[in-house]
Scaffold this active site. Structure first.
Site, short mmCIF file in Angstrom:
data_model
loop_
_atom_site.label_atom_id
_atom_site.label_comp_id
_atom_site.label_asym_id
_atom_site.label_seq_id
_atom_site.Cartn_x
_atom_site.Cartn_y
_atom_site.Cartn_z
N CYS A 1 37.44 48.32 55.85
CA CYS A 1 38.50 47.95 56.79
C CYS A 1 38.60 49.05 57.86
O CYS A 1 39.67 49.52 58.19
CB CYS A 1 39.82 47.71 56.08
SG CYS A 1 40.40 49.10 55.12
N ALA B 1 37.10 47.38 42.85
CA ALA B 1 37.81 46.11 42.79
C ALA B 1 39.33 46.19 42.84
O ALA B 1 39.99 45.19 43.13
CB ALA B 1 37.39 45.35 41.54
N ALA B 2 39.93 47.35 42.53
CA ALA B 2 41.39 47.40 42.40
C ALA B 2 42.07 47.34 43.76
O ALA B 2 41.57 47.92 44.71
CB ALA B 2 41.79 48.68 41.67
N PRO B 3 43.21 46.64 43.86
CA PRO B 3 43.96 45.97 42.79
C PRO B 3 43.54 44.52 42.54
O PRO B 3 44.23 43.81 41.82
CB PRO B 3 45.40 46.03 43.31
CG PRO B 3 45.24 45.92 44.80
CD PRO B 3 43.96 46.66 45.14
N GLY B 4 42.45 44.07 43.12
CA GLY B 4 41.96 42.74 42.73
C GLY B 4 42.07 41.65 43.78
O GLY B 4 41.86 40.48 43.47
N GLY B 5 42.38 42.02 45.02
CA GLY B 5 42.52 41.01 46.07
C GLY B 5 41.26 40.16 46.19
O GLY B 5 41.33 38.95 46.37
N LYS B 6 40.12 40.84 46.08
CA LYS B 6 38.87 40.08 46.23
C LYS B 6 38.35 39.62 44.87
O LYS B 6 37.82 38.52 44.75
CB LYS B 6 37.86 40.94 46.97
CG LYS B 6 38.40 41.23 48.37
CD LYS B 6 37.71 42.24 49.16
CE LYS B 6 38.47 42.53 50.43
NZ LYS B 6 39.46 43.62 50.34
N1 SAM Z 1 38.61 45.38 46.73
C1 SAM Z 1 39.98 45.78 46.54
C2 SAM Z 1 40.90 44.59 46.78
O1 SAM Z 1 40.50 43.67 47.48
O2 SAM Z 1 42.01 44.58 46.22
C3 SAM Z 1 40.35 46.96 47.43
C4 SAM Z 1 39.45 48.11 47.24
S1 SAM Z 1 39.93 49.55 48.11
C5 SAM Z 1 39.37 49.24 49.69
C6 SAM Z 1 38.78 50.72 47.53
C7 SAM Z 1 38.85 51.01 46.05
O3 SAM Z 1 37.73 51.84 45.74
C8 SAM Z 1 40.08 51.78 45.56
O4 SAM Z 1 40.74 51.02 44.59
C9 SAM Z 1 39.52 53.06 44.95
O5 SAM Z 1 40.18 53.44 43.76
C10 SAM Z 1 38.10 52.68 44.68
N2 SAM Z 1 37.11 53.77 44.68
C11 SAM Z 1 37.11 54.94 45.37
N3 SAM Z 1 36.00 55.63 45.10
C12 SAM Z 1 35.26 54.88 44.25
C13 SAM Z 1 34.01 55.06 43.60
N4 SAM Z 1 33.27 56.13 43.78
N5 SAM Z 1 33.59 54.09 42.77
C14 SAM Z 1 34.33 52.98 42.56
N6 SAM Z 1 35.52 52.76 43.14
C15 SAM Z 1 35.97 53.70 43.97
#
Ligand code: SAM
Length: 453
Positions: free
Chosen positions: A231, A110-115
């Site tokens: 993406c 979820a980070a940084p929370g856009g969705k």
């Molecule tokens: N959904 C977020 C947004 O809209 O702001 C962007 C998410 S970004 C594409 C992918 C995220 O997956 C990163 O924040 C990363 O830290 C996290 N990540 C990477 N491997 C992961 C795992 N095994 N389990 C959970 N999160 C993971």
């Protein structure tokens, strides 16, 4: 910007006659987007309030493009959580997941929370959002963004989903997996992604994406929906992963999502999946697939809950009860917890499980120290101006607004004691934080970590 030759070749094979149009899109500037926070106000109300020149994102009801010279991150309305800045294609997954108030929703990466901010906003305060990210530092930023957006029915965790899954068997109505990926769709916007791609490329991500899908499916209720998004244009990370999870789980089906004329069909026969290409739409590259699990939502797993002794309102210390009486909202339906001098409210449906590393569970109401209660920034952000007995609202261009956001002492509108010395400071009618009347001045209680720099 130099694109890797193997990537260019791959896109040529993928796009055929559209390849040239795709390559030409790299000379256009990426689009800037702003998504109105439906938890606070409607897009129509925001359009009346703002001076920004905004153009609707055609496939997102609360999404807008803003012009290059606007600086929406340096506007008091941003600090009131009225909108989130987000690339327009990235608005699509949360928009197409069909969230209804009362749902149990999981955002696994979820980070940084856009969705997650949009998922939480669509719950309208009812049900529960669990927002998770494996990275603790990124989960901290996630928590801030969710609090700024005024999401109250919330848990935030920093867990490996493999560990999360046994604690929530078939528990969630809706799950978003916005997976870490090779980022091919972001090359125009974030050139640094090209270097990462050269180092590892799609192969690095497929195992983690499959593991995320497995964990997600085990936490999905029967009848529930799971949206997988990336993406990237990589077929390995997109359609091949979806084919793989459908083979592992015959109880899953790919289902259509609300259409838009600019969407392209998924490949390998997965026509209900959606691809977003920058030469066909005003946004960066994305992939989305919406899956549904067969079965009766009332049948399903359950796991042992934390034997949580939530307190009823009457058992809270008197000063905390007195403060809550200043808020025109019922806190009777849920329960309270006091832990390490912090007071939390768990709305009905918000619950935590044993053995999970939560950064936050429930709404942090404030601190209870030395027989005194101080309301939290998070609480202020969940309120409306009218819900607190003593609110004062300044215009965005009133010099006191930015002074307040900088943490400075400010002059009040009046120095009458009224029911309380606490004031909910608002901009154009939307809460920013707390202040406390001290003589002829307002003592600033704005969260120091959130200050206007
Ligand atoms: N959904 C977020 C947004 O809209 O702001 C962007 C998410 S970004 C594409 C992918 C995220 O997956 C990163 O924040 C990363 O830290 C996290 N990540 C990477 N491997 C992961 C795992 N095994 N389990 C959970 N999160 C993971």
């Amino acid at each position: 910007m130099t694109l890797p030759e193997s990537y260019v070749q791959k896109m040529k094979e993928l796009l055929g006659i559209e390849f040239e149009a795709f390559m030409n899109s790299f000379s256009d500037a990426p689009f800037q987007g702003l998504r109105v926070n439906g938890r606070k106000l409607s897009p129509e109300t925001y359009l009346q309030l703002t001076d920004f020149k905004l153009t609707p994102v055609p496939w997102i009801g609360n999404g807008f493009y803003y012009e290059d010279d606007a600086a929406p991150a340096r506007h008091p309305h941003y600090y009131a959580g009225l909108y989130y800045l987000q690339e327009p294609s990235a608005m699509t997954p949360a928009n197409r997941l069909d969230i209804q108030p009362g749902h149990r929703v999981l955002d696994l990466c979820a980070a940084p929370g856009g969705k997650a901010t949009e998922l939480g906003s669509r719950l309208q305060g009812s049900g529960m959002l669990l927002a998770n990210d494996i990275s603790t530092s990124r989960a901290k930023a996630l928590l801030k963004n969710l609090e700024l957006a005024g999401i109250s029915n919330l848990c935030v965790s920093a867990e490996d989903p493999v560990h999360l899954a046994p604690c929530y068997p078939e528990y969630f109505d809706r799950i978003l997996i916005d997976a870490p990926c090779s980022g091919e769709g972001m090359f125009r916007r974030e050139h640094s992604m090209i270097e990462y791609w050269k180092e590892a490329g799609p192969d690095r991500y497929v195992p983690v994406q499959r593991s995320l899908l497995e964990s997600g499916v085990s936490m999905l209720k029967k009848g529930g929906k799971l949206l997988y998004s990336t993406c990237t244009f990589s077929i390995k990370e997109d359609e091949e992963n979806i084919q793989w999870i459908l083979e592992q789980h015959p109880e899953l089906h790919l289902i259509p999502m609300e259409p838009y004329e600019g969407f392209s069909e998924g490949l390998l026969g997965l026509t209900d999946a959606v691809r977003i290409f920058p030469h066909r739409m005003k946004g960066e590259g994305h992939f989305l697939a919406l899956l549904q699990k067969e079965g009766d939502p009332d049948e399903g797993g359950n796991a042992e809950k934390t034997a949580e002794k939530l307190l009823p309102l009457e058992k809270l210390p008197e000063p905390v009860q007195e403060f809550l009486k200043l808020i025109h909202r019922s806190f009777r339906e849920g329960g309270f917890l006091i832990e390490r001098e912090q007071v939390y409210y768990f709305a009905p449906g918000v619950e935590r499980r044993k053995g999970i590393r939560y950064l936050r569970s429930g709404l942090l109401l404030g601190s209870w120290k030395k027989n005194r209660f101080e309301p939290s920034q998070a609480l202020a952000m969940t309120l409306t101006m009218k819900e607190f007995v003593c609110s004062c609202s300044w215009r965005a261009d009133d010099p006191r607004t930015v002074k307040y956001l900088k943490g400075e002492t400010v002059e009040p509108d009046d120095t009458e004691k009224k029911e309380t010395a606490w004031r909910l400071i608002c901009v154009d009618g939307y809460p920013l934080g707390w202040a406390k009347l001290a003589g002829s001045m307002l003592k600033n209680k704005y969260n120091p970590g959130w200050r206007w720099q």
